[in-house]
Structures are given as C-alpha cells and as structure tokens.
Design a protein around this motif. Structure first.
Motif: not given
Ligand code: FMN
Length: 221
Positions: A123-147
């Motif tokens: 687990a590593e810190k996401a860049v823009k959102v307050n959530a952990p992301r997975i280091k080993e994954c090649f793509l991380n999409i940080e998201c905000e809830f819409l609806w």
C-alpha cells in the motif's frame, strides 16, 4: 445458425444461477468479458480496503472528464461503505503476475484487516485523493464519487459513477515494444463462467488478456 432465447433455457436452471452467486442466465450465456481492477480506499477504522471488481466500463464525458461506471457494487460491501464515507477511491489495474495476490484480497476481507498488505501487496499513498493505492499495479486511477443509481428496483447492488482526478501509469506501458498495455503482460479481462444454453455445459471463470489484431480505417461509408 443463430438461436434465440427470450426466457431462461431449461439447461440453465434458476437454482444453478443462485448457486453461481445469483447472476442472470443471460450473463452466463453471453459471458461478455469485463475489465478487472482492484478498488482501494480506507475503511472507517483506518484499515486498508481492497475490493476486486469487474462488470464496469470507462467512458469520456468530455475532453477532460474520464468517468468510470462500476456496474455492480454491493451495498453490503466494505467498498461501498468506504466510498460513501470518504467520497474517493483508487482503481488499480494488475497484470497477470500480480493477479493472484489481488484475488487474495477477497479471502482477507475482514473489517480489521489491512487488506492490501494481507494479500502480499504494497500500500502506498495516492497522489491526489485520501486513499491507499497498490504499488504493484501498473495503472492507478484516483477517483471521486459522482453518483449512484439502484441497478434495478429492489436490488441490493447499485451502479456507481466515479470521476478520474489523477492517473498514474508505469512508463513502460506507454510503449507496446516494452511492456505495453495489452497482450500477456497487459490489462486483464474477467470471463464469467460461460454456459452452453442448450446442453448446460460450462467453463470455469477465468481471466484473459487482449491482443490487438488489426487497426481499422476510419471510413464509415
Ligand atoms: C474477478 C472478480 C471480479 C469481481 N467483480 C465484482 C464486481 O464487479 N462487483 C462486486 O460487487 N463484486 C465483485 N467481485 C467480488 C468481490 O471482489 C468480493 O465480494 C470482495 O470481497 C468485496 O470486497 P469489499 O467488501 O471490500 O467490497 C469480483 C470477484 C472476482 C473474483
């Protein structure tokens, strides 16, 4: 020859659909592949949550709006709870060498467990959102809830839309002569137990990769 089924074929009994998790007979008949990714966030107790998902699609709402539609999110799951509380999450895309560990997040789904770490991932810190992301994954999409929208009246699941606010991708994925996004080292698709609607014969659930076969000229006439 094409055959049409408008009602559930005898070969796929209602009980069987229930035994397979309550999915529709049409899902097993069509077995349309869906992208696989892990949604990560913080549980209310501050522990890492990880939720393996497919049944989703990604669309552009405009030149700067990239929207993820998660088609089937159980309201009883930790991911829904985390998303409703924090309003953010990260979508982590694994290649096949990391997938087995992603599946282990399901067996490590206890409320008091740091699910990313328990599955053998980092687990590593996401860049823009307050959530952990997975280091080993090649793509991380940080998201905000819409609806969210009830999938169908009375359903325990909802469809959720998220807006991407930051995208991090391994630079070796930009280039198909390196690791690229496709082929054996690229995106994974979930193939959900295809069943033959005439014989009832089935194949186990699987994941597969995508191989671009041909480019098509943009000529619509
Ligand atoms: C390949 C695969 C795809 C899955 N896709 C979904 C999905 O789209 N929606 C869902 O609710 N559960 C899905 N699941 C099941 C969840 O990963 C599982 O229930 C998980 O423990 C939920 O975690 P949570 O409680 O943190 O939300 C999938 C499981 C697998 C193996």
């Amino acid at each position: 020859m094409k055959k049409t089924f408008s009602v559930r074929p005898d070969a796929i009994t209602e009980q069987r659909c229930k035994d397979y998790g309550g999915f529709s007979w049409q899902e097993f008949m069509t077995a349309i592949p869906e992208p696989v990714f892990v949604v990560t966030g913080w549980k209310p107790n501050g522990k890492e949550n990880a939720s393996l998902q497919s049944w989703s699609t990604f669309v552009s709402g405009g030149t700067d709006d990239f929207i993820c539609i998660m088609g089937l999110v159980g309201k009883g799951g930790h991911m829904y709870q985390s998303l409703k509380e924090t309003g953010v999450c990260v979508l982590n895309f694994a290649s096949s060498d990391v997938f087995e560990r992603c599946v282990k997040t399901i067996g490590n789904n206890e409320y008091d467990t740091d699910e990313i770490t328990a599955a053998g991932l980092t687990a590593e810190k996401a860049v823009k959102v307050n959530a952990p992301r997975i280091k080993e994954c090649f793509l991380n999409i940080e998201c905000e809830f819409l609806w969210e929208h009830e999938l169908i009246e009375g359903s325990e699941a909802v469809t959720v839309a998220l807006k991407a606010v930051s995208v991090s991708m391994d630079t070796d994925r930009y280039d198909n002569s390196k690791l690229g996004r496709y082929g054996k080292t690229g995106y994974l698709l979930h193939i959900h137990c295809p069943i033959n609607p005439e014989t009832g014969e089935d194949a186990p659930g699987a994941v597969g990769t995508v191989e671009p076969d041909y480019s098509f000229p943009w000529n619509t006439k």
